[in-house]
Design an enzyme around this catalytic site. Structure first.
Site, PDB file in Angstrom:
ATOM      1  NE  ARG A  73      -0.015   0.397   4.806  1.00  0.00           N
ATOM      2  CZ  ARG A  73       0.840   1.086   5.576  1.00  0.00           C
ATOM      3  NH1 ARG A  73       0.846   1.922   5.334  1.00  0.00           N
ATOM      4  NH2 ARG A  73       0.989   0.640   6.676  1.00  0.00           N
ATOM      5  N   GLY A  75       1.956   5.070   1.481  1.00  0.00           N
ATOM      6  CA  GLY A  75       1.766   5.708   3.023  1.00  0.00           C
ATOM      7  C   GLY A  75       2.751   5.004   3.281  1.00  0.00           C
ATOM      8  CE  LYS A  76       7.283   8.463   5.086  1.00  0.00           C
ATOM      9  NZ  LYS A  76       8.568   9.490   5.446  1.00  0.00           N
ATOM     10  CG  HIS A  80      -3.307  -2.825  11.406  1.00  0.00           C
ATOM     11  ND1 HIS A  80      -4.350  -1.432  11.412  1.00  0.00           N
ATOM     12  CD2 HIS A  80      -1.846  -3.073  10.156  1.00  0.00           C
ATOM     13  CE1 HIS A  80      -3.801  -0.783   9.826  1.00  0.00           C
ATOM     14  NE2 HIS A  80      -3.287  -2.040   9.808  1.00  0.00           N
ATOM     15  CB  CYS A 213       2.144   7.757   9.402  1.00  0.00           C
ATOM     16  SG  CYS A 213       0.839   6.834   9.972  1.00  0.00           S
TER      17      CYS A 213
END
Length: 264
Positions: A73, A75-76, A80, A213
């Site tokens: 994906r 982003g950074k 989770h 992020c």
């Protein structure tokens, strides 16, 4: 818009291993590309896991060597885990794909969901996701000018090595900007993957082991912390579902407009 279905993969004791969910995303993605299934949103919780998008820098990863799953994906790096509602919308978009419009729709649905709980959130220019805005600098705890904030003066400042004072999980106590929902997506063959993570009632100290992020001058929030009371995944799921359905149903899916250079 086509029909939209929601699939509950697992919550709580049935939280879904990240690799298992990633495999299921790819399976549904292929089926959606082939028009074998409608647009689908996978909803779930994960056991604790760190995942790194394509732009993650080595300096943003855990200092103690905690394993990180590298994913495809944008982003950074993020975390989770329990108390976080994760959604993977797998939606076919018209080409040329408008990625920004897709991200804005996810943000809008989550902004509406938070508002239903009385938590005012917004977007921040240049930073994806959904944010709780902090107080003006002069009204924050301590009232220090940004000139005295080492995170602003030093691009390599590492909050993980400076105690709880600068920990991302304590941004609410510092009354700073804090992210309540992260968004990171991928579009392949015109079909979206990955999606959003809404902090409902997680232990946000998990974020203190990374640079969430890649942002050093803000932190993380949760519905429970902002409200000062417990909020459960179980009660939030139908609220998020409803707003996702409304926003996605309202959306006019149109191809991205490509500006052609004027003839000389």
């Amino acid at each position: 818009m086509s029909d939209l279905r929601f699939v509950h993969m697992g919550f709580g004791a049935d939280a879904v291993d990240y690799q298992e969910a990633w495999d299921e995303q790819r399976r549904v993605h292929a089926a959606r590309f082939a028009d074998e299934v409608p647009d689908t949103v996978l909803l779930l919780e994960h056991p604790p896991v760190y995942t790194a998008g394509r732009r993650t820098a080595p300096s943003e990863r855990p200092l103690d060597g905690t394993p990180v799953i590298d994913v495809d994906r944008g982003g950074k790096i993020t975390w989770h885990g329990p108390g976080q509602l994760v959604g993977y919308p797998i939606q076919k978009l018209p080409r040329p794909v408008d990625v920004i419009a897709h991200v804005r729709r996810l943000e809008e649905a989550l902004i509406r969901a938070c508002a239903e709980y009385g938590v005012q959130t917004t977007r921040i220019e240049g930073r994806s996701g959904v944010w709780v805005l902090g107080d003006p600098v002069e009204q924050r705890l301590g009232g220090l000018s940004l000139d005295f904030d080492p995170r602003i003066a030093d691009e390599e400042f590492d909050p993980r090595m400076n105690g709880p004072e600068y920990a991302p999980s304590n941004a609410g106590q510092r009354r700073e900007d804090r992210k309540i929902a992260a968004i990171g997506i991928r579009v392949a063959k015109g079909v979206t993957m990955h999606g959003f993570a809404l902090n409902v009632n997680p232990d946000n100290r998990w974020f203190d082991r990374i640079i969430p992020c890649g942002i050093r001058d803000a932190g993380v929030a949760s519905l429970a912390n902002e409200l000062g009371r417990d909020v459960t995944i179980e009660e939030v799921v139908p609220v998020v579902e409803r707003h996702l359905r409304e926003v996605m149903a309202e959306a006019v899916l149109a191809p991205r407009v490509i500006e052609k250079p004027a003839a000389v």
